[in-house]
Every structure is written in C-alpha cells, then in structure tokens.
Design a protein around this motif. Sequence first.
Motif, PDB file in Angstrom:
ATOM      1  N   ASN A  55      15.440   8.925   0.594  1.00  0.00           N
ATOM      2  CA  ASN A  55      14.439   7.928   0.977  1.00  0.00           C
ATOM      3  C   ASN A  55      14.807   6.541   0.445  1.00  0.00           C
ATOM      4  OD1 ASN A  55      12.929   9.869   2.278  1.00  0.00           O
ATOM      5  ND2 ASN A  55      11.616  10.280   0.504  1.00  0.00           N
ATOM      6  N   SER A 113       6.374  -1.316   0.873  1.00  0.00           N
ATOM      7  CA  SER A 113       6.530  -0.956   2.272  1.00  0.00           C
ATOM      8  C   SER A 113       6.996  -2.224   2.991  1.00  0.00           C
ATOM      9  CB  SER A 113       5.192  -0.476   2.828  1.00  0.00           C
ATOM     10  OG  SER A 113       5.345   0.022   4.129  1.00  0.00           O
ATOM     11  N   PRO A 119       0.625   3.821  -2.380  1.00  0.00           N
ATOM     12  CA  PRO A 119       1.689   3.637  -1.384  1.00  0.00           C
ATOM     13  C   PRO A 119       1.264   3.994   0.034  1.00  0.00           C
ATOM     14  CG  PRO A 119       2.141   5.520  -2.822  1.00  0.00           C
ATOM     15  CD  PRO A 119       1.001   4.795  -3.426  1.00  0.00           C
ATOM     16  N   VAL A 120       0.358   4.956   0.186  1.00  0.00           N
ATOM     17  CA  VAL A 120      -0.108   5.322   1.525  1.00  0.00           C
ATOM     18  C   VAL A 120      -0.873   4.152   2.155  1.00  0.00           C
ATOM     19  CG1 VAL A 120      -1.631   6.842   2.837  1.00  0.00           C
ATOM     20  CG2 VAL A 120      -0.164   7.787   1.035  1.00  0.00           C
ATOM     21  N   ARG A 145       1.519   1.549   3.313  1.00  0.00           N
ATOM     22  CA  ARG A 145       2.163   1.938   4.571  1.00  0.00           C
ATOM     23  C   ARG A 145       1.241   1.674   5.764  1.00  0.00           C
ATOM     24  NH1 ARG A 145       1.627   6.490   7.224  1.00  0.00           N
ATOM     25  NH2 ARG A 145       0.811   7.665   5.448  1.00  0.00           N
ATOM     26  N   LEU A 146      -0.045   1.959   5.606  1.00  0.00           N
ATOM     27  CA  LEU A 146      -0.988   1.734   6.700  1.00  0.00           C
ATOM     28  C   LEU A 146      -1.160   0.240   6.994  1.00  0.00           C
ATOM     29  CD1 LEU A 146      -3.697   4.395   5.777  1.00  0.00           C
ATOM     30  CD2 LEU A 146      -2.013   4.513   7.619  1.00  0.00           C
ATOM     31  N   ARG A 194       1.129  -1.983   6.478  1.00  0.00           N
ATOM     32  CA  ARG A 194       2.374  -2.359   7.159  1.00  0.00           C
ATOM     33  C   ARG A 194       2.290  -2.060   8.648  1.00  0.00           C
ATOM     34  NH1 ARG A 194       7.832   1.310   7.028  1.00  0.00           N
ATOM     35  NH2 ARG A 194       8.773   0.370   8.864  1.00  0.00           N
ATOM     36  N   ALA A 195       1.746  -0.892   9.008  1.00  0.00           N
ATOM     37  CA  ALA A 195       1.646  -0.518  10.417  1.00  0.00           C
ATOM     38  C   ALA A 195       0.760  -1.501  11.184  1.00  0.00           C
ATOM     39  CB  ALA A 195       1.102   0.900  10.544  1.00  0.00           C
ATOM     40  N   GLU A 200       2.790  -4.713  11.667  1.00  0.00           N
ATOM     41  CA  GLU A 200       3.843  -4.467  12.658  1.00  0.00           C
ATOM     42  C   GLU A 200       3.281  -4.585  14.074  1.00  0.00           C
ATOM     43  OE1 GLU A 200       7.052  -3.828  12.595  1.00  0.00           O
ATOM     44  OE2 GLU A 200       7.638  -2.626  10.859  1.00  0.00           O
TER      45      GLU A 200
END
Length: 463
Positions: A29, A113, A131-132, A135-136, A138-139, A142
Amino acid sequence: MGELKTFPVSYKVEGKRIVIVGGGDEALNKARLAIKTTASVVIIAAHMEIDFSELPVTVLERPFEPDDLIGAALVFVADEGPDGEAAKLAARSRGIPLNVVDVPHECDFYTPSIIDRAPISIAIASEGDAPVLARLIRARIEAVLSPHVGALAALAGAMRDKVAAVLEGAAARRYYEELVTSPEVEAALIRGQGAEKAEAVLAQHASLGKAPGVVWLIGAGPGSEDLLTLRAQRLLQEADVIVHDQLVPTAVVDMGRRDAERILVGKQKGHHSFTQAEINALLVRLGGEGKRVARLKSGDPMIFGRAGEELEALRGAGIAYQIVPGITAALAAASDTATPVTLRKVSTGFVLATAHGANSEELKHWAALASAGLTLALYMGKSVAAPTAARLIGEGASPLIPVGVVIRAGRKTRKLYRGTLGSLASGQVELDDGPAIIFVGNSIAHGDWEAAVNLAVQEFRVA
C-alpha cells in the motif's frame, strides 16, 4: 475550531529514496503511494510475502541494514519484527522522517489521502485519527474536480516568465484567476491550443493597463463561519485587502487569501481605533490604488453597520462597490431560539431598532408597536436594557409582554435569558458579555427558551 498537531507541507523527494521496510500488504500500500513521486522507491524485507514485480521499485529480499537509509528522504516501517525495530532506530538516529504503519504515536508524519492532478496535489489528512473519513472527503473532492486541473496548473507555470514581464501584483493575480477558471482556456487546452489561448488572454490583460479598484461590503454574519454566503466566500478569496470589524471572527477573516493584507478597524463601544471618517478614507484610498477590497462587517452590512456613510464616500470618489448581504444578529437569534418573530394571530410584523441613544418619541413608538402585537428586536441595548424597558413601560407598554435576550447570537457560546418587560426593567440579572439582541413581543412566548436564564422570579409561559 481545534488546533492542528501537524503542519501540512509538500515535501521534496526528487532525486532521493523512499525506503519501505516490510514485505506484506501494508508495504505494498505504501509503495503504491510512493511511486506517484519521482523518488526512487526501495523495499526491504528478509521475506517477501507480496509480488512487487509490477511496480517500478527496487526490491531487496534480505535483512535491513542501517546503510540502506543513505540518501533516504522518508522511511516507512511495515515490519513488526527485528528489521522494523532496527529501521526505526536507524531513521531516528539520522533524523529521517519516519512513518510506522498503523502506530500513530510512533510516526513523525502521516500519509494523507491524496488527489493526484500533477503538478496539483490535494492531501486530506486526519493525523492518523480517521483515515476512512479522509478517504471519503477525498472522493467528494475528486467528484467536483475537472480532470484537466493538472494541465491548467502546468500551463500557468509555463506562462510565469511571460506574465512577470508585463504584469505585476493584483494585475498578475487577475490574469491567473481568469486563466485557470475560464471554460474557454480549458476548451483550448483540450484541443491542444492552450498555450496560444493563454498568450491571447495575457495580451488582453496587458492592454487594460491598471485595473480599477472595487470595494465589496460583505456581511460576515453573526459570528459562525458556516453562516457565510457562498458569494462572500468567493469574494474573500479574490480580495487583495480585507478590512474587518472587531466582531468578525478570525475564522471568517482566514477564509481570505493567505497573502491578502488584513486591516482591523476595530470599533467597539467606548473605544474606536479608527473613526468612521478614517474608515471611509481608507476604503477610498485602497479602491483608488486599484485594490479589490473586502470590507467585512458583522451581521448584514446594511443593518446598523454605517454602510450608508461608506457608500456615500465611495460614490463621491467614483469607486466601484458591491454589497453582499449577511445574516443579521436578530435573525440568528430567532433561529437560535426557534422564535417565530412573525406569527399568524400573534405578531403581524418585525421591527429592528437600536436601543442605544433612543429618544422619547422612538420609545413611545416602540411601546405602541409592541402593544399592537409586533415583535421588537433591539440592537446595542444591553448596557441600557433595564432603563429602556422601564421607559417602554412608562410609555404604555404592558410589563407582562414577554422578553427574550440572546447574547452572542449564532455562536456556540450564545447565552439566553427570558422574562417579561417588567422583569427586564427590574435589572435583577446581570447579562453576560457580548453583543445582545433583546426581543420584545408576544411571539417570544412561542419560541424555545427552555435553556434560558430567568430575568427575574416572574416567568412567562413557553408554548
């Protein structure tokens, strides 16, 4: 707003090594993240559990050696055995930033992220806590970013020397803002004609000469940064100078560009660091210099903000201006307490007034309005609350009319008081520090004032 325990930076790794100690999934990773850079990525483990052959990395299947860190910019440890311990010791002794996978308290840095639109990168970090969630987030980002953001950034970089030769300061910033936000430039970039379009836009800006200044009178709301309008946020990012009042919170001022000049004109009751005439002259001077000025006012600029005097000065000097409304304190106070300031068969209107310096005729008028069922919202009246209430009663208002007071409306630190006009006149309770809104009217009894402090023993019923 909490304080960061880490300082977010972009760290140079070009021409250096990123060393990953470990041969399992966690090492893989980190390797997938590291190969997005121009660094040489080296993976070291006595036993490789994963096949790294598809990645552009150097694999050393042997025990870790301290000299493996020569030329290393960063070290990741994804090994819980003796190799991992040796790598941690070696990294710390050499002062090389260290990340121990899934052990936040041992990390010198965290891996965010990342949104990769090279040369643009956006990192969302949670200091190892969530971290989760990172990540969300970041989505979501994006989803709204154009896939051509990186190419636009590269185009702007390629134009830097040409822009510097013909534009400077605010004029250069305006060129870059148009370059990276214009749909025409992006369309030309997709067609392979980005450079030509960028030069055409530059020629247009160079021909304009010195751009005229503008002053934006922006309502900063009652004190909570998430009550700012989208337009206000956008203009704060465009402003060269931010001129703000004492009551505007730092979090709102910080929404402006980091390199924008900030001027506190802090007028407070009994202490004026700037007179109104000096503020007017300042806005005219800055606008005359071609600056884009965000004049931040607490609440709404057109309600008890002396905006009329500033507008008159700007008009007289021929300076362009724009008004951006904000949430005034009375509306925030009504929301804080779920008070319907207009209510069928109870209150047919809502009156905003300032109690400070009110004369007898004004008080007589207010008393008549409150008695007729309208809701009064009195600004700047905390220091004269008790005598103002007594004078309203003296002018014929009933001492039983419900009263509610909101200190610091719209903020988490707000404080509520409730009672009647008579209990407010008694002055039995000392009001908390901060700007206050004093509501007077029958509609107050229909709000949610359960958390309020009683102004006196006498209470009014909450419907």
